[in-house]
Design a protein around this motif. Structure first.
Motif, short mmCIF file in Angstrom:
data_model
loop_
_atom_site.label_atom_id
_atom_site.label_comp_id
_atom_site.label_asym_id
_atom_site.label_seq_id
_atom_site.Cartn_x
_atom_site.Cartn_y
_atom_site.Cartn_z
N LEU A 276 10.96 20.04 13.62
CA LEU A 276 11.56 18.78 13.18
C LEU A 276 10.59 17.64 13.43
O LEU A 276 10.23 17.34 14.57
CB LEU A 276 12.86 18.55 13.95
CG LEU A 276 13.60 17.24 13.72
CD1 LEU A 276 14.02 17.07 12.28
CD2 LEU A 276 14.81 17.15 14.63
N GLN A 277 10.14 17.03 12.35
CA GLN A 277 9.17 15.94 12.46
C GLN A 277 9.87 14.61 12.25
O GLN A 277 10.72 14.49 11.37
CB GLN A 277 8.10 16.09 11.38
CG GLN A 277 7.47 17.44 11.38
CD GLN A 277 6.06 17.42 11.91
OE1 GLN A 277 5.76 16.68 12.85
NE2 GLN A 277 5.19 18.21 11.32
N LEU A 278 9.48 13.64 13.06
CA LEU A 278 10.16 12.36 13.04
C LEU A 278 9.13 11.23 13.02
O LEU A 278 8.07 11.33 13.65
CB LEU A 278 11.03 12.26 14.30
CG LEU A 278 11.91 11.04 14.50
CD1 LEU A 278 13.00 10.97 13.44
CD2 LEU A 278 12.52 11.07 15.89
N ASN A 279 9.47 10.18 12.29
CA ASN A 279 8.59 9.02 12.29
C ASN A 279 9.41 7.80 11.90
O ASN A 279 10.53 7.93 11.40
CB ASN A 279 7.44 9.24 11.29
CG ASN A 279 6.30 8.25 11.49
OD1 ASN A 279 6.22 7.56 12.52
ND2 ASN A 279 5.41 8.16 10.51
N SER A 280 8.83 6.63 12.13
CA SER A 280 9.46 5.42 11.63
C SER A 280 8.42 4.64 10.84
O SER A 280 7.29 4.44 11.30
CB SER A 280 9.98 4.54 12.77
OG SER A 280 10.49 3.33 12.24
N ILE A 281 8.79 4.26 9.63
CA ILE A 281 7.82 3.53 8.80
C ILE A 281 8.19 2.05 8.68
O ILE A 281 7.68 1.34 7.81
CB ILE A 281 7.71 4.16 7.40
CG1 ILE A 281 9.08 4.27 6.74
CG2 ILE A 281 7.05 5.53 7.47
CD1 ILE A 281 9.01 4.68 5.27
N GLY A 282 9.08 1.59 9.57
CA GLY A 282 9.36 0.16 9.62
C GLY A 282 10.23 -0.35 8.48
O GLY A 282 10.72 0.43 7.67
N CYS A 283 10.38 -1.64 8.46
CA CYS A 283 11.25 -2.26 7.45
C CYS A 283 10.44 -3.27 6.64
O CYS A 283 9.23 -3.36 6.79
CB CYS A 283 12.41 -2.96 8.14
SG CYS A 283 11.87 -4.30 9.22
N LYS A 284 11.11 -4.05 5.83
CA LYS A 284 10.35 -4.98 4.98
C LYS A 284 9.70 -6.10 5.79
O LYS A 284 8.82 -6.78 5.29
CB LYS A 284 11.24 -5.54 3.87
CG LYS A 284 12.45 -6.31 4.32
CD LYS A 284 13.26 -6.75 3.09
CE LYS A 284 14.66 -7.19 3.51
NZ LYS A 284 15.57 -7.29 2.39
N VAL A 285 10.14 -6.26 7.03
CA VAL A 285 9.51 -7.28 7.88
C VAL A 285 8.17 -6.77 8.41
O VAL A 285 7.14 -7.43 8.30
CB VAL A 285 10.42 -7.66 9.07
CG1 VAL A 285 9.70 -8.63 10.02
CG2 VAL A 285 11.72 -8.26 8.56
N CYS A 286 8.19 -5.56 8.98
CA CYS A 286 6.98 -5.10 9.67
C CYS A 286 6.08 -4.19 8.85
O CYS A 286 4.91 -4.04 9.14
CB CYS A 286 7.35 -4.44 11.00
SG CYS A 286 8.63 -3.17 10.88
N ARG A 287 6.61 -3.57 7.81
CA ARG A 287 5.77 -2.61 7.09
C ARG A 287 4.57 -3.24 6.37
O ARG A 287 3.48 -2.69 6.40
CB ARG A 287 6.58 -1.78 6.10
CG ARG A 287 5.72 -0.70 5.47
CD ARG A 287 6.47 0.45 4.90
NE ARG A 287 7.84 0.10 4.62
CZ ARG A 287 8.65 0.83 3.87
NH1 ARG A 287 8.21 1.93 3.33
NH2 ARG A 287 9.88 0.47 3.67
N PRO A 288 4.76 -4.40 5.72
CA PRO A 288 3.61 -5.00 5.03
C PRO A 288 2.42 -5.20 5.97
O PRO A 288 1.27 -4.94 5.60
CB PRO A 288 4.16 -6.34 4.55
CG PRO A 288 5.62 -6.11 4.40
CD PRO A 288 5.99 -5.16 5.50
N HIS A 289 2.72 -5.64 7.18
CA HIS A 289 1.68 -5.86 8.17
C HIS A 289 0.97 -4.54 8.48
O HIS A 289 -0.26 -4.47 8.58
CB HIS A 289 2.32 -6.44 9.43
CG HIS A 289 1.35 -6.70 10.54
ND1 HIS A 289 0.17 -7.39 10.35
CD2 HIS A 289 1.38 -6.35 11.85
CE1 HIS A 289 -0.47 -7.46 11.50
NE2 HIS A 289 0.23 -6.82 12.43
N TYR A 290 1.76 -3.50 8.64
CA TYR A 290 1.17 -2.18 8.91
C TYR A 290 0.30 -1.71 7.75
O TYR A 290 -0.82 -1.24 7.95
CB TYR A 290 2.27 -1.16 9.19
CG TYR A 290 1.74 0.26 9.21
CD1 TYR A 290 0.81 0.66 10.17
CD2 TYR A 290 2.15 1.19 8.27
CE1 TYR A 290 0.30 1.94 10.19
CE2 TYR A 290 1.63 2.49 8.27
CZ TYR A 290 0.70 2.85 9.23
OH TYR A 290 0.18 4.12 9.23
N LEU A 291 0.82 -1.85 6.54
CA LEU A 291 0.08 -1.38 5.37
C LEU A 291 -1.28 -2.09 5.24
O LEU A 291 -2.27 -1.47 4.89
CB LEU A 291 0.90 -1.60 4.09
CG LEU A 291 2.08 -0.64 3.91
CD1 LEU A 291 2.82 -0.95 2.60
CD2 LEU A 291 1.62 0.81 3.93
#
Length: 419
Positions: free
Chosen positions: A162-177
């Motif tokens: 079982l693999q798990l991750n979090s790819i954030g939301c519209k607030v934090c994901r752009p910064h990550y990308l």
RNA sequence: GUGGGCGUAGCCCAGUGGUUUAAGGCGCCAGGUUGUGGCCCUGGAGAUCGAGGGUUCGAAUCCCUCCGCUCACCCCA
């Protein structure tokens, strides 16, 4: 001799295969009842835009893989390429937001994608999925994930991951990308051609590349969980605490991303131990922005879907023993026209009483009829000949002990009703 | 969309030194004395050798084209 063949990438599910399908379906339904999920079925085709909007233009599924056609009124319709968007559409359309939230739903659906078929991948395949709509509580993510895990265990599959991750939301994901793209732009020259394209089209998928040349870039890439905002971070940590509480083993994988645009925060996948195949049995995650995207109020939701064919592929690989499907235990043989009429009548009466029976057909010899009974594997044969017709009896033969006795035909029903 | 492997009966397959009624096994059907199965024995049905074209006196077999299946990449369940 045959004029037609089954379409490419589709499957005839023959009687001999049905044990697997029934097995998985029964486990799935039992699971959903256990967790209080209710079934919702949607049509096989929908408005093209439902999928274009939900999955996102620019994804391969929308751009290249959908079966889309214009109906006679000129509307663009698509065979469903996935199950979640139609469920959300139905949730909105029928006002299921008026029910106590979250609403817990499940479905079985055929889904269609125009791809080159290969092991565990078809143009029409069956998905089993469940969705919980209307709550952002991380405990609901944990419920969906635990359900997924429970499902796999109940099927008897071993060695799953079982693999798990979090790819954030519209607030934090752009910064990550941004950071991800910066990292990749720096090592552009060593990337494979596919990854160069991904960098522009779908940067998250960079993390999913299998090429050797790209592995170093992935290892050193920034991890999404290090860029989560306060809320997303707390949410992700909370899920992990719940899963630990339940003793569900999981692996946080910063490489895990999902193919569809609508996912937010939680993504997870269940992977089979097999190598070199499509090893994702199923996957899911949270999609807190999808309902709003489809015209509803902001509504949090989380779900999972599994590919039936891939599950069955793994059941076979792992040699999981599957209970046989029930078959009639009585075979009715006859000799002569009068007896045949009696046989047909008797079979009908037995079935009305809820006793499954199968009759011989045609004019074969008794020997041939019993040979058939043998291959059908019925445990009893009923034999009706001229003598039996006259005396209103039947010969009842136990096929395993070879014991045979003559009994009044009226007795048969109560004899079998007992077991 | 890209690349590899493969196409002989419902299934598994033999046969590619060119000349065969295209073999065998499983399965199916039928028989092995009167109305009794599994094992065994005998027989039968079932293949335009993926399709089309070419070379040749002669092609399942050699050449070309197409189609299909399959596996991997891409993508995804």
């Amino acid at each position: 001799m045959p004029l037609y063949k089954l379409p490419r990438g589709t499957l005839d599910i023959l009687p001999a295969e049905q044990v697997y399908w029934e097995y998985v379906k029964h486990k799935a339904i039992a699971l959903c009842q256990l967790y209080g999920y209710q079934r919702l079925d949607t049509p096989a085709f929908e408005d093209f835009n439902l999928f274009a909007r939900s999955m996102g233009e620019g994804t391969d599924i929308v751009d290249k893989e959908m079966y889309t056609l214009e109906d006679k009124s000129g509307k663009k319709m698509s065979l469903r390429p996935e199950g979640t968007a139609p469920i959300c559409r139905a949730y909105l359309e029928h006002g299921l937001y008026n029910l106590p939230q979250p609403v817990r739903l499940y479905y079985f659906a055929t889904v269609f994608r125009y791809e080159r078929p290969q092991a565990g991948r078809y143009r029409q395949h069956y998905q089993f999925g469940f969705e919980a709509i209307g709550d952002a509580d991380p405990a609901l993510d944990a419920e969906i994930i635990s359900m997924t895990w429970h499902f796999c265990l109940s099927l008897g599959l071993k060695g799953l991951c079982l693999q798990l991750n979090s790819i954030g939301c519209k607030v934090c994901r752009p910064h990550y990308l941004e950071n991800l793209k910066r990292h990749y732009s720096a090592c552009l020259t060593q990337l494979c051609p596919d990854c160069k394209a991904r960098l522009i089209r779908n940067p998250l998928r960079l993390l999913d590349c299998k090429k050797k040349s790209c592995q170093e870039a992935i290892e050193t890439a920034p991890k999404s969980i290090n860029y989560l905002c306060q809320e997303c971070k707390a949410h992700f940590e909370s899920i992990q605490r719940y899963l630990e509480l339940l003793g569900i083993p999981f692996k946080v994988s910063h490489r895990l991303v999902r193919g569809l645009d609508y996912y937010t925060r939680t993504v997870f996948e269940i992977q089979s131990p097999g190598e070199g195949i499509q090893n994702a049995l199923g996957g899911g995650g949270r999609y807190d922005e999808l309902i709003e995207e489809l015209g509803g109020k902001s509504t949090a939701a989380v779900g999972f879907a599994a590919g039936m064919e891939r599950i069955i592929l793994n059941l076979k690989r792992q040699n999981v023993s599957i209970p046989a499907l029930p078959r009639p235990s009585i075979f009715i043989a006859y000799l002569g026209d009068e007896a045949k009429a009696e046989a047909i009548k008797l079979a009908f009466k037995l079935r009305q009483a809820g006793i499954a029976a199968i009759t011989a057909m045609g004019g074969r010899s008794l020997k041939a009829q019993l040979r058939q009974a043998n291959t059908f594997g019925t445990s009893y044969s009923v034999i009706i000949g001229e003598d039996e017709v006259k005396s209103q009896t039947v010969a009842l033969r136990n096929m395993t002990t070879k014991e045979q006795k003559t009994i009044p035909s009226t007795k048969l029903e109560e004899l079998f009703r007992r077991d």
